[in-house]
Design a protein around this motif. Structure first.
Motif, short mmCIF file in Angstrom:
data_model
loop_
_atom_site.label_atom_id
_atom_site.label_comp_id
_atom_site.label_asym_id
_atom_site.label_seq_id
_atom_site.Cartn_x
_atom_site.Cartn_y
_atom_site.Cartn_z
N GLN B 33 64.91 24.78 24.88
CA GLN B 33 64.54 23.43 24.66
C GLN B 33 64.75 22.13 24.38
O GLN B 33 64.92 20.72 24.59
CB GLN B 33 63.80 23.94 23.76
CG GLN B 33 62.03 23.01 23.51
CD GLN B 33 61.61 22.63 25.27
OE1 GLN B 33 60.91 23.77 25.65
NE2 GLN B 33 60.56 21.69 24.91
N GLY B 109 49.98 17.54 30.11
CA GLY B 109 50.30 18.64 30.22
C GLY B 109 51.49 19.39 29.74
O GLY B 109 51.36 20.65 30.08
N VAL B 110 52.51 19.03 29.39
CA VAL B 110 53.69 19.92 28.73
C VAL B 110 53.15 20.94 28.39
O VAL B 110 53.55 22.34 28.33
CB VAL B 110 54.58 18.69 28.99
CG1 VAL B 110 56.31 19.52 28.53
CG2 VAL B 110 55.49 17.70 29.98
N LYS B 112 50.86 21.53 26.86
CA LYS B 112 49.69 22.76 27.43
C LYS B 112 50.70 24.10 27.92
O LYS B 112 50.22 25.29 28.30
CB LYS B 112 49.14 22.45 28.70
CG LYS B 112 47.68 23.40 28.40
CD LYS B 112 46.51 22.39 29.35
CE LYS B 112 45.38 23.84 29.63
NZ LYS B 112 44.08 23.15 30.04
N ARG B 113 51.71 23.54 29.53
CA ARG B 113 51.95 24.60 30.19
C ARG B 113 53.28 25.36 29.60
O ARG B 113 53.11 26.08 29.57
CB ARG B 113 52.81 23.81 30.79
CG ARG B 113 53.34 24.50 31.89
CD ARG B 113 53.04 25.17 33.35
NE ARG B 113 53.58 25.89 33.67
CZ ARG B 113 53.82 27.65 33.13
NH1 ARG B 113 54.09 27.72 31.78
NH2 ARG B 113 54.71 28.34 33.90
N LEU B 114 53.60 24.51 28.35
CA LEU B 114 54.67 25.52 27.58
C LEU B 114 53.76 26.58 25.91
O LEU B 114 54.60 27.92 26.69
CB LEU B 114 55.90 23.66 26.81
CG LEU B 114 56.75 23.73 27.78
CD1 LEU B 114 57.39 23.12 27.24
CD2 LEU B 114 57.57 24.48 28.69
N GLY B 115 52.30 26.17 26.19
CA GLY B 115 51.74 27.09 25.34
C GLY B 115 51.24 28.00 25.66
O GLY B 115 51.22 29.30 25.63
N SER B 116 51.63 28.19 27.37
CA SER B 116 51.44 29.76 28.16
C SER B 116 53.24 30.54 28.42
O SER B 116 53.00 31.60 28.82
CB SER B 116 50.39 29.61 28.94
OG SER B 116 51.11 28.85 30.46
N SER B 117 53.43 29.77 28.88
CA SER B 117 55.33 30.09 28.30
C SER B 117 55.54 31.32 26.76
O SER B 117 55.26 31.23 26.45
CB SER B 117 56.22 29.04 28.25
OG SER B 117 56.25 28.81 27.04
N PRO B 118 56.57 31.97 27.02
CA PRO B 118 56.92 32.75 25.76
C PRO B 118 57.24 31.28 24.69
O PRO B 118 57.90 32.27 23.33
CB PRO B 118 58.65 33.71 26.15
CG PRO B 118 58.05 33.59 27.66
CD PRO B 118 57.99 32.20 28.70
N LEU B 119 57.73 30.45 25.19
CA LEU B 119 57.90 30.07 23.90
C LEU B 119 57.28 29.36 22.93
O LEU B 119 55.64 29.46 23.06
CB LEU B 119 58.28 28.23 24.42
CG LEU B 119 59.25 27.27 23.75
CD1 LEU B 119 60.93 27.63 22.78
CD2 LEU B 119 59.53 25.95 24.18
N PRO B 120 56.83 30.52 21.83
CA PRO B 120 56.65 29.82 21.02
C PRO B 120 56.47 28.29 20.34
O PRO B 120 57.59 27.85 19.91
CB PRO B 120 56.60 30.97 19.14
CG PRO B 120 58.32 31.28 19.16
CD PRO B 120 58.55 30.93 20.98
N ARG B 121 55.45 27.42 19.33
CA ARG B 121 55.35 26.39 18.94
C ARG B 121 56.13 26.40 18.15
O ARG B 121 57.56 25.31 18.13
CB ARG B 121 54.11 26.86 18.15
CG ARG B 121 52.62 26.82 18.66
CD ARG B 121 52.36 25.42 19.85
NE ARG B 121 50.89 25.55 20.52
CZ ARG B 121 50.80 24.95 21.87
NH1 ARG B 121 51.69 24.55 22.70
NH2 ARG B 121 48.97 24.94 21.89
#
Lengths: 305, 266
Positions: B33, B109-110, B112-121
Motif C-alpha cells: 500500500q 470508490g478506492v 470502498k474497494r480496499l474496504g472489502s480487501s484483506p487490508l484493514p483500515r
C-alpha cells in the motif's frame, strides 16, 4: 450464505423489507430485480459494508460485521463501478490487489482470460466501461475467494465481453466457487443461474431454479395486441371466456398477456372473444413464458423500463 | 452456508480458480500500500509541483530575493530559508497532497474497494503514512542538495529534526484527513490548496516568526509556524525546540480527534 429477516431503511424509504435469502455453496445464484429493488443494499450487507438494521446475515457462517477480518480474505467483491485510482494502470491495480492476498492467482493469466492484456498499461480513467468492469471482476477473483459477489457484472458490456464474463463465472462455479450476482437482465439470470431470487421493492417475490420459475419451460403465453384500446371490463370477460387454467395480465390499454396452456382451443377462444367484443387484433404472439413474464405477472410492471 | 449440502466432488476438483483464500502478512500488505501511495503521488503532475517544484522555487527565490530586500532574520538567508522550505515540503505532502488524494479516493470508490480487501483500515492508514514518509525523504534529499549548492551550512540537531518531521507529518496528516473527510473531493482540492497558500505566505513556515513582527506571537501557535520554528532550531543551532514540538503534538491530537469523529471512509 444466509439472510434472515433483513430490513434496511434510508431516511423514510424502506430499501430492504424483511428479506430472507439462502445461497447454497458452489452455485451461481442470481438476485434479479429492477433498479432500486434493494439488490445492491442486500449485497452490501453481506460484504460487511452495511450493518443490518434488523435481521441477521451470515456469510460462510460468519457475521460480516463482527467477524469482518476473518471473512474478508475469503470473499471477493465486484462493485458496480469505480474502485480504482484514476491514474493507476490496469495491471498495476490488479497486481496491487493480488499482493494483499496470501496465495493469489497469476495476474497475467487472469488478465488474458478477461481480455485485458491489451490495456494493461492504460490508466484506469481511460479504460472503457466494459474494461473497467472486467478489471473489477478480475480484482474480485484474484485472491482465490470461496464466494464472490458481483454487482451487475455485465451492465453496458458489449456481447463479446458479456460472453467472456459469463464463461468465467461458470468456470468459477465449476472450480468450487460460490457466485452471487445481482442483475436486472433476465437473460443473464436465466443463462447463468442455478437459482434465481426475484426481488422487488425490497421483498422476495419469487425464488427457484430458472425452470421452476418458468414452469418447466412448457407453460406458454399468448400476447395479444389490438388496434384500439380495450372496451371496459375486457380482461374480466376474457378471463371468464378462457376458464380457470389461464391467467390474464393487462400490459397496457392495447395489449395483454394470457398465460396458461396456449393450445389451439385457447387460441380459438381468444379470437372468438375478440369477435364478440368487436376488438380487432393487430398481433397474436405465442411464446414461452420467460422470467420477464414471471416478473410482470408478479408485479404488474415490466422488469426493464 | 449449509455444509450438509456441500458438493464434495466440486471441492476435490483442482481447477484454476479452486478457492485458496487468505490474507497476505500485514507487513507485506502495508508495504504494498505504501509503495502504491508513493508511486501515485510521484506520478501526479500537480502533486509533484507541490512536493518539489514549489519548495525549490521558494528556496532559490527566497535566497536570491533576500539580497535585495531587508528581512528581520538573524542568520544568513540560506540558513534561515532551507529549514523553512523543508518544513514547507512536509506541509505540502502531509497536508495538501494527502487531503486531495484521499478526497478523490473516497470519490472514486478506492477506499470502498480496499474496504472489502484483506487490508484493514489500520493497514491502509499505515500504508498512507509510509507513502508520505517515503515522498518526504525524497523531497528532503532534493531540497538539501539545492540548498547545498546555494551555500547552506547546517548545524543539524538530528533529534530535533527527526521529531519535527515526524510530529509535523502527524499534525498535518491528521488535519488533511479531517478536511478530506468532511468535504467533497472538489471542495477538498480547493480548500487544501488555499490553506497551503495562506500558510505558506502568512504561516511562518518559510520565514521565521520574527519576520512577522507582533503577529509572530500568534503564528507560532499554528502548526505551520511550530513546524518552521522546530526545523530552524534543529538546523540553525542544532537544538530541539520543545515548545514547537509540543504545539505540533497538540495539533496532531486535535486533528486525530476531529478525524476520528467525522471521517467517513466512503
Amino acid at each position: 450464505m444466509d439472510v434472515r429477516g433483513l430490513v434496511m431503511r434510508y431516511a423514510d424509504k424502506v430499501a430492504v423489507d424483511a428479506l430472507d435469502l439462502t445461497v447454497e455453496r458452489n452455485t451461481i445464484t442470481a438476485v434479479l430485480g429492477p433498479n432500486g429493488a434493494g439488490k445492491t443494499t442486500t449485497l452490501e450487507t453481506c460484504e460487511g459494508y452495511r450493518k443490518p438494521q434488523s435481521g441477521t446475515v451470515r456469510v460462510l457462517g460468519l457475521d460480516p460485521i463482527a467477524q469482518r477480518r476473518d471473512l474478508l480474505p475469503r470473499i471477493g467483491v465486484m462493485l458496480q463501478g469505480g474502485g480504482a485510482w484514476s491514474g493507476v494502470r490496469a495491471m498495476e491495480m490488479l497486481r496491487h490487489i493480488a499482493k494483499l492476498h496470501a496465495d493469489p492467482l497469476d495476474t497475467e493469466m487472469l488478465s488474458d482470460r478477461l481480455g485485458l492484456a491489451d490495456c494493461g498499461r492504460t490508466p484506469y480513467r481511460r479504460l472503457s466501461g466494459g474494461q473497467q468492469q472486467r478489471l473489477g471482476l478480475a480484482m474480485a477473483v484474484v485472491g482465490r475467494p470461496e464466494i464472490v459477489f458481483v454487482d451487475e457484472p455485465t451492465a453496458g458490456m458489449d456481447p463479446q465481453a458479456r460472453r467472456t464474463t459469463w464463461e468465467l463465472l461458470e468456470e468459477l462455479r465449476g472450480d468450487g466457487v460460490t457466485v452471487v450476482l445481482t442483475t436486472h437482465y433476465m437473460d443473464e439470470a436465466e443463462h447463468l443461474a442455478d437459482r434465481i431470487h426475484i426481488i422487488d421493492k425490497g421483498r422476495m417475490i419469487a425464488s427457484g431454479t430458472p425452470l421452476e420459475l418458468t414452469r418447466g419451460g412448457k407453460a406458454t403465453t399468448i400476447r395479444l395486441v389490438v388496434t384500439r384500446p380495450f372496451p371496459p371490463g375486457a380482461p374480466e370477460s376474457l378471463r371468464k371466456a378462457l376458464g380457470e387454467k389461464t391467467e390474464v395480465t393487462v400490459l397496457d390499454e392495447i395489449s395483454l398477456l394470457v398465460t396458461g396452456p396456449a393450445d389451439s382451443s385457447t387460441l380459438a377462444k381468444v379470437s372468438q372473444w375478440c369477435e364478440e367484443n368487436d376488438v380487432l387484433p393487430e398481433s397474436l404472439t405465442l411464446g414461452q413464458r420467460n422470467l420477464e413474464d414471471v416478473f410482470l405477472q408478479l408485479t404488474g410492471r415490466e422488469l426493464l423500463p | 452456508m449449509n455444509f450438509d449440502k456441500l458438493d464434495h466432488h466440486g471441492l476435490d476438483h483442482r481447477g484454476t480458480f479452486t478457492p485458496r483464500p487468505g490474507a497476505a502478512p500485514l507487513t507485506r500488505q502495508v508495504a504494498a500500500q505504501a509503495a502504491m501511495e508513493s508511486k501515485l503521488m510521484l506520478r501526479n503532475g500537480e502533486q509533484l509541483l507541490l512536493a518539489v517544484v514549489i519548495p525549490v522555487i521558494v528556496l532559490i527565490g527566497g535566497v536570491e530575493g533576500a539580497h535585495h530586500i531587508t528581512l528581520h532574520i538573524a542568520h544568513r538567508a540560506v540558513d534561515e530559508f532551507a529549514p523553512g522550505v523543508l518544513a514547507l515540503a512536509v506541509m505540502s505532502t502531509a497536508f495538501t497532497s494527502l487531503a486531495i488524494a484521499t478526497g478523490f479516493e473516497r470519490r472514486y470508490g478506492v477506499i470502498k474497494r480496499l474496504g472489502s480487501s484483506p487490508l484493514p483500515r489500520s493497514g491502509l492508514l499505515a500504508g498512507k503514512i509510509g507513502g508520505l514518509l517515503f515522498v518526504e525523504a525524497l523531497q528532503i534529499v532534493v531540497i538539501c542538495l539545492v540548498a547545498a549548492v546555494l551555500g547552506w551550512h547546517p548545524h543539524p540537531g538530528y533529534l530535533g529534526a527527526v521529531l519535527a518531521v515526524v510530529l509535523g507529518t502527524a499534525a498535518f496528516a491528521a488535519l488533511g484527513l479531517f478536511v478530506a473527510g468532511v468535504l467533497r473531493a472538489e471542495a477538498t482540492l480547493a480548500a487544501a490548496n488555499l490553506i497551503y497558500l495562506l500558510l505558506m505566505a502568512g504561516g511562518a513556515v518559510v520565514l521565521p516568526t520574527s519576520a512577522y513582527g507582533a503577529f509572530g506571537n500568534v503564528v507560532k501557535w499554528l502548526p505551520s509556524g511550530a513546524l518552521g520554528n522546530a526545523m530552524r532550531s534543529a538546523f540553525i543551532s542544532g537544538s530541539t525546540n520543545w515548545t514547537g514540538l509540543a504545539v505540533l503534538l497538540g495539533w496532531a491530537v486535535l486533528g486525530t480527534v476531529l478525524t476520528a469523529r467525522t471521517f467517513k471512509w466512503e
